[in-house]
Scaffold this active site. Structure first.
Site, PDB file in Angstrom:
ATOM      1  CG  HIS A  80     -43.170  25.237  15.399  1.00 23.64           C
ATOM      2  ND1 HIS A  80     -44.405  24.855  14.923  1.00 23.64           N
ATOM      3  CD2 HIS A  80     -42.300  25.053  14.368  1.00 23.64           C
ATOM      4  CE1 HIS A  80     -44.288  24.466  13.658  1.00 23.64           C
ATOM      5  NE2 HIS A  80     -43.025  24.570  13.301  1.00 23.64           N
ATOM      6  CE1 TYR A 133     -49.494  23.234  19.074  1.00 24.10           C
ATOM      7  CE2 TYR A 133     -51.548  22.812  17.894  1.00 24.10           C
ATOM      8  CZ  TYR A 133     -50.166  22.713  17.984  1.00 24.10           C
ATOM      9  OH  TYR A 133     -49.458  22.103  16.986  1.00 24.10           O
TER      10      TYR A 133
END
Length: 191
Positions: free
Chosen positions: A68, A133
């Protein structure tokens, strides 16, 4: 006895993608590990955030998440376990568009992923890995970005654990149905 591993950075084959090893101090009790230090990143000429959102995933051995690429810079690592990170430059104007970089990530190894570079990983830990993340922009539905099928043979990514495309515990239906890199790049170039 005290051992110190100093902060280091390593450029990759993707423009703006860096492998970062933060400072770690080891002694008889264990390890103190910096996950992020703005001044060290700034002194190395890398982004120092600010990070607006942090996500933590728990992923079972062999499962893949990604590829992604959103309109955000990411700083990623594991806080438990290990993963095989895969990154693809999907920025049409980039001097390294199409480049693929893989990085074995364990605790203490981070990757700075620039905006538009695809990010994915496969958990290689026994049990689960915890992948962190840090985003410089909050994720929101409909934000600009793209996805590519992580099993696209044109990318040449050799995932360390074989993936059964029909096993939803290994790959999501969304990732398995994502377009190829060539299809995604064509749509980005024509946009």
């Amino acid at each position: 006895m005290v051992r110190i591993d100093e902060f280091t950075t390593e450029a990759s084959a993707i423009d703006g993608l860096y492998v970062v090893r933060m400072k770690q101090i080891h002694d008889e009790r264990g390890t103190v590990r910096e996950f992020f230090r703005a001044s060290a990143m700034r002194d190395a000429g890398l982004t120092d955030g600010p990070w607006e959102q942090l996500n933590l995933t728990e992923t079972s051995r062999g499962a893949v998440r990604g590829l992604h690429g959103e309109a955000m810079t990411k700083f990623v690592s594991v806080v438990k376990g290990s993963v095989f990170g895969a990154y693809v430059d999907a920025r049409p104007g980039s001097p390294t568009v199409g480049a693929v970089v893989t990085v074995p990530i364990e605790v203490g190894v981070q990757v700075l992923v620039p905006r538009g570079v695809l990010n994915g990983f496969q958990s290689t830990s026994d049990g689960v890995s915890q992948y962190l993340y840090c985003f410089d922009t909050e994720w929101r539905p409909g934000m600009p970005g793209c996805a590519v099928n992580p099993l696209d043979p044109a990318l040449g990514i050799t995932w360390p654990i074989e993936i059964d495309i029909d096993d939803r515990a290994q790959i999501s239906a969304k990732d398995a149905a994502a377009p190829t890199f060539a299809e995604t790049l064509a749509s980005l170039t024509n946009a």
